[in-house]
Write a protein that holds these residues in place. Structure first.
Motif, PDB file in Angstrom:
ATOM      1  N   VAL A 127       0.820  -1.263   0.006  1.00 15.44           N
ATOM      2  CA  VAL A 127      -0.052  -0.079  -0.101  1.00 15.44           C
ATOM      3  C   VAL A 127       0.658   1.315   0.118  1.00 15.44           C
ATOM      4  O   VAL A 127       0.467   2.357   0.089  1.00 15.44           O
ATOM      5  CB  VAL A 127      -1.081   0.212   1.319  1.00 15.44           C
ATOM      6  N   GLY A 128       1.987   0.928  -0.181  1.00 11.82           N
ATOM      7  CA  GLY A 128       3.066   2.262  -0.405  1.00 11.82           C
ATOM      8  C   GLY A 128       3.578   2.708   0.810  1.00 11.82           C
ATOM      9  O   GLY A 128       4.001   3.819   0.963  1.00 11.82           O
ATOM     10  N   ARG A 129       4.005   1.944   1.832  1.00 10.40           N
ATOM     11  CA  ARG A 129       4.404   2.165   3.195  1.00 10.40           C
ATOM     12  C   ARG A 129       5.844   2.670   3.053  1.00 10.40           C
ATOM     13  O   ARG A 129       6.251   3.844   3.260  1.00 10.40           O
ATOM     14  CB  ARG A 129       4.506   1.148   4.128  1.00 10.40           C
ATOM     15  N   TRP A 130       6.734   2.030   2.298  1.00 11.92           N
ATOM     16  CA  TRP A 130       8.261   2.397   2.064  1.00 11.92           C
ATOM     17  C   TRP A 130       8.295   3.440   0.925  1.00 11.92           C
ATOM     18  O   TRP A 130       8.914   4.265   1.124  1.00 11.92           O
ATOM     19  CB  TRP A 130       8.801   1.347   1.712  1.00 11.92           C
ATOM     20  N   ALA A 131       6.995   3.399   0.224  1.00 11.20           N
ATOM     21  CA  ALA A 131       7.338   4.533  -0.854  1.00 11.20           C
ATOM     22  C   ALA A 131       7.156   5.870  -0.380  1.00 11.20           C
ATOM     23  O   ALA A 131       7.854   6.998  -0.652  1.00 11.20           O
ATOM     24  CB  ALA A 131       6.095   4.339  -1.916  1.00 11.20           C
ATOM     25  N   ARG A 132       6.417   6.012   0.664  1.00 14.86           N
ATOM     26  CA  ARG A 132       6.158   7.158   1.253  1.00 14.86           C
ATOM     27  C   ARG A 132       7.467   7.891   1.910  1.00 14.86           C
ATOM     28  O   ARG A 132       7.771   9.013   1.718  1.00 14.86           O
ATOM     29  CB  ARG A 132       4.884   7.254   2.592  1.00 14.86           C
ATOM     30  N   ARG A 133       8.081   6.888   2.521  1.00  9.07           N
ATOM     31  CA  ARG A 133       9.190   7.451   3.216  1.00  9.07           C
ATOM     32  C   ARG A 133      10.368   7.819   2.013  1.00  9.07           C
ATOM     33  O   ARG A 133      11.227   8.807   2.293  1.00  9.07           O
ATOM     34  CB  ARG A 133       9.773   6.280   3.961  1.00  9.07           C
ATOM     35  N   LEU A 134      10.455   6.937   1.178  1.00  7.58           N
ATOM     36  CA  LEU A 134      11.287   7.225   0.109  1.00  7.58           C
ATOM     37  C   LEU A 134      10.958   8.717  -0.586  1.00  7.58           C
ATOM     38  O   LEU A 134      11.883   9.316  -1.100  1.00  7.58           O
ATOM     39  CB  LEU A 134      11.390   6.166  -1.059  1.00  7.58           C
ATOM     40  N   PRO A 169      -4.546  -7.308  -6.321  1.00  7.85           N
ATOM     41  CA  PRO A 169      -5.399  -6.253  -6.629  1.00  7.85           C
ATOM     42  C   PRO A 169      -5.993  -5.313  -5.283  1.00  7.85           C
ATOM     43  O   PRO A 169      -6.238  -4.251  -5.468  1.00  7.85           O
ATOM     44  CB  PRO A 169      -6.538  -7.095  -7.318  1.00  7.85           C
ATOM     45  N   GLY A 170      -6.040  -6.072  -4.332  1.00  3.01           N
ATOM     46  CA  GLY A 170      -6.376  -5.087  -3.401  1.00  3.01           C
ATOM     47  C   GLY A 170      -5.599  -4.260  -2.721  1.00  3.01           C
ATOM     48  O   GLY A 170      -5.816  -2.958  -2.379  1.00  3.01           O
ATOM     49  N   MET A 171      -4.360  -4.567  -2.849  1.00  3.41           N
ATOM     50  CA  MET A 171      -3.062  -3.557  -2.686  1.00  3.41           C
ATOM     51  C   MET A 171      -3.202  -2.367  -3.593  1.00  3.41           C
ATOM     52  O   MET A 171      -2.961  -1.067  -3.225  1.00  3.41           O
ATOM     53  CB  MET A 171      -1.788  -4.148  -2.605  1.00  3.41           C
ATOM     54  N   VAL A 172      -3.363  -2.847  -4.816  1.00  7.03           N
ATOM     55  CA  VAL A 172      -3.404  -1.718  -6.153  1.00  7.03           C
ATOM     56  C   VAL A 172      -4.541  -0.832  -5.754  1.00  7.03           C
ATOM     57  O   VAL A 172      -4.394   0.269  -6.177  1.00  7.03           O
ATOM     58  CB  VAL A 172      -3.637  -2.490  -7.351  1.00  7.03           C
ATOM     59  N   ALA A 173      -5.577  -1.519  -5.306  1.00  3.19           N
ATOM     60  CA  ALA A 173      -7.033  -0.482  -5.107  1.00  3.19           C
ATOM     61  C   ALA A 173      -6.644   0.344  -4.092  1.00  3.19           C
ATOM     62  O   ALA A 173      -7.089   1.684  -4.079  1.00  3.19           O
ATOM     63  CB  ALA A 173      -7.924  -1.437  -4.916  1.00  3.19           C
ATOM     64  N   PRO A 226      -3.008   7.385  -3.031  1.00  5.68           N
ATOM     65  CA  PRO A 226      -1.586   7.437  -3.348  1.00  5.68           C
ATOM     66  C   PRO A 226      -0.438   8.022  -2.663  1.00  5.68           C
ATOM     67  O   PRO A 226      -0.666   9.052  -1.892  1.00  5.68           O
ATOM     68  CB  PRO A 226      -1.648   8.232  -4.700  1.00  5.68           C
ATOM     69  N   PRO A 227       0.790   7.316  -2.757  1.00  8.95           N
ATOM     70  CA  PRO A 227       1.714   7.729  -1.939  1.00  8.95           C
ATOM     71  C   PRO A 227       2.218   9.234  -2.046  1.00  8.95           C
ATOM     72  O   PRO A 227       2.702   9.742  -0.923  1.00  8.95           O
ATOM     73  CB  PRO A 227       2.906   6.778  -1.995  1.00  8.95           C
ATOM     74  N   GLY A 228       2.025   9.663  -3.164  1.00  8.56           N
ATOM     75  CA  GLY A 228       2.493  11.137  -3.080  1.00  8.56           C
ATOM     76  C   GLY A 228       2.874  11.380  -4.718  1.00  8.56           C
ATOM     77  O   GLY A 228       3.222  10.478  -5.314  1.00  8.56           O
ATOM     78  N   SER A 229       3.204  12.875  -4.792  1.00  7.78           N
ATOM     79  CA  SER A 229       3.750  13.056  -6.176  1.00  7.78           C
ATOM     80  C   SER A 229       5.198  12.561  -6.474  1.00  7.78           C
ATOM     81  O   SER A 229       5.823  12.193  -5.351  1.00  7.78           O
ATOM     82  CB  SER A 229       4.025  14.685  -6.341  1.00  7.78           C
ATOM     83  N   GLY A 230       5.350  11.987  -7.629  1.00  8.11           N
ATOM     84  CA  GLY A 230       6.602  11.453  -7.649  1.00  8.11           C
ATOM     85  C   GLY A 230       6.775   9.588  -7.727  1.00  8.11           C
ATOM     86  O   GLY A 230       7.464   9.087  -8.046  1.00  8.11           O
ATOM     87  N   PHE A 231       5.371   9.080  -7.537  1.00  8.21           N
ATOM     88  CA  PHE A 231       4.925   7.732  -7.653  1.00  8.21           C
ATOM     89  C   PHE A 231       4.460   7.357  -8.643  1.00  8.21           C
ATOM     90  O   PHE A 231       3.431   8.081  -9.098  1.00  8.21           O
ATOM     91  CB  PHE A 231       4.209   7.495  -6.421  1.00  8.21           C
ATOM     92  N   THR A 232       5.001   6.418  -9.095  1.00  5.51           N
ATOM     93  CA  THR A 232       4.451   5.866 -10.383  1.00  5.51           C
ATOM     94  C   THR A 232       4.102   4.212 -10.212  1.00  5.51           C
ATOM     95  O   THR A 232       5.025   3.676  -9.520  1.00  5.51           O
ATOM     96  CB  THR A 232       5.593   5.464 -11.659  1.00  5.51           C
ATOM     97  N   LEU A 233       3.033   3.963 -10.298  1.00  6.92           N
ATOM     98  CA  LEU A 233       2.576   2.352 -10.127  1.00  6.92           C
ATOM     99  C   LEU A 233       2.668   1.602 -11.170  1.00  6.92           C
ATOM    100  O   LEU A 233       2.165   1.852 -12.572  1.00  6.92           O
ATOM    101  CB  LEU A 233       1.138   2.465  -9.731  1.00  6.92           C
ATOM    102  N   VAL A 234       3.303   0.362 -11.223  1.00  6.03           N
ATOM    103  CA  VAL A 234       3.418  -0.597 -12.197  1.00  6.03           C
ATOM    104  C   VAL A 234       2.643  -1.782 -11.748  1.00  6.03           C
ATOM    105  O   VAL A 234       3.040  -2.663 -10.656  1.00  6.03           O
ATOM    106  CB  VAL A 234       4.848  -0.785 -12.765  1.00  6.03           C
TER     107      VAL A 234
END
Length: 256
Positions: free
Chosen positions: A52-59, A73-77, A83-91
């Motif tokens: 769900v973007g825990r580490w992405a937010r820190r980064l 799919p649950g995590m993607v939803a 969204p973790p924030g600006s600068g994040f791209t989901l693949v």
């Protein structure tokens, strides 16, 4: 192996609270300290199995653009709702199948590698996303740490079974996910086979092997700072790496 996606789908809505449990928060914080020291300033980072973007937010807070790879799919939803924030791209997709350019200053697989069908192949694949000098960091449940915990709890037959088969299972929310139980030797060999250098291993929550889960919880409650200070000293010794509840292995792609 039973796939992890159904379990992670079930955990998705409350996954942040999952890491409020003291021992999980402790190893998460210890891992973050070590990984943060590896990051080139401002470099792009790939978070493989980003949840769900825990580490992405820190980064992102540190100024790193982040590509998160996630297939549940649950995590993607949850990522799309929050969204973790600006600068994040989901693949969206499997970390072992997604193709990314070799431009990352760091690739992280924090708790995700152990669910792949072939961990060695997965390490090679992730290492292929690194630019020269970039760092790969992998966090897994420790085979040795789990076996010691089971013996301490009197679950001898299960301990021997885990040691023999090198497989574990995570039961949560009515779902079961199978996982590889990995040790330092196997992961370091996988890193070398992927062409990585400066390979280091650290055990996280090594003290749990001595005091058990209940003892660990008690020490965290009594003086968390003192226990984490001890863990930093113990974790620096690679001989103790396998005794940790978690095992963190890092390496770099050789400079060009």
């Amino acid at each position: 192996m039973r796939p992890s996606q159904p379990l992670y789908d079930a955990l998705a809505s409350g996954y942040e609270e999952h890491f409020a449990v003291p021992h999980r928060r402790a190893y998460d914080d210890l891992a973050w300290e070590r990984v943060r020291a590896l990051l080139p300033p401002g470099a792009p980072v790939v978070d493989a199995g980003c949840g769900v973007g825990r580490w992405a937010r820190r980064l992102l807070d540190l100024g790193h653009p982040v590509t998160g790879v996630e297939q549940a799919p649950g995590m993607v939803a949850e990522l799309r709702r929050h969204p973790p924030g600006s600068g994040f791209t989901l693949v969206e997709g499997s970390m072992t199948e997604v193709t990314l350019p070799a431009t990352a200053g760091a690739v992280l697989a924090m708790g995700s590698l152990q669910y792949t069908a072939d961990p060695e192949r997965a390490v090679r694949h992730l290492a292929g996303w690194l630019r020269p000098g970039g760092a790969l960091a992998v966090l897994v449940d420790s085979l040795v740490g789990l076996v010691l915990e089971l013996v301490g709890a009197g679950r001898d037959d299960e301990a021997v079974d885990r040691l023999t088969r090198r497989r574990g299972v995570w039961l949560a929310e009515g779902h079961a996910a199978d996982l590889h139980l990995l040790d330092r030797a196997r992961l370091e060999a996988a890193f070398r086979a992927a062409g990585l250098v400066e390979i280091r291993s650290a055990g996280l929550l090594v003290s749990a092997a001595a005091v058990g889960r209940a003892g660990l919880a008690g020490r965290l409650a009594a003086d968390r700072d003192a226990l984490l200070a001890l863990e930093r000293r113990l974790g620096d010794d690679p001989v103790l790496a396998d005794a940790g509840k978690q095992l963190l292995v890092t390496g770099r792609r050789a400079p060009g």
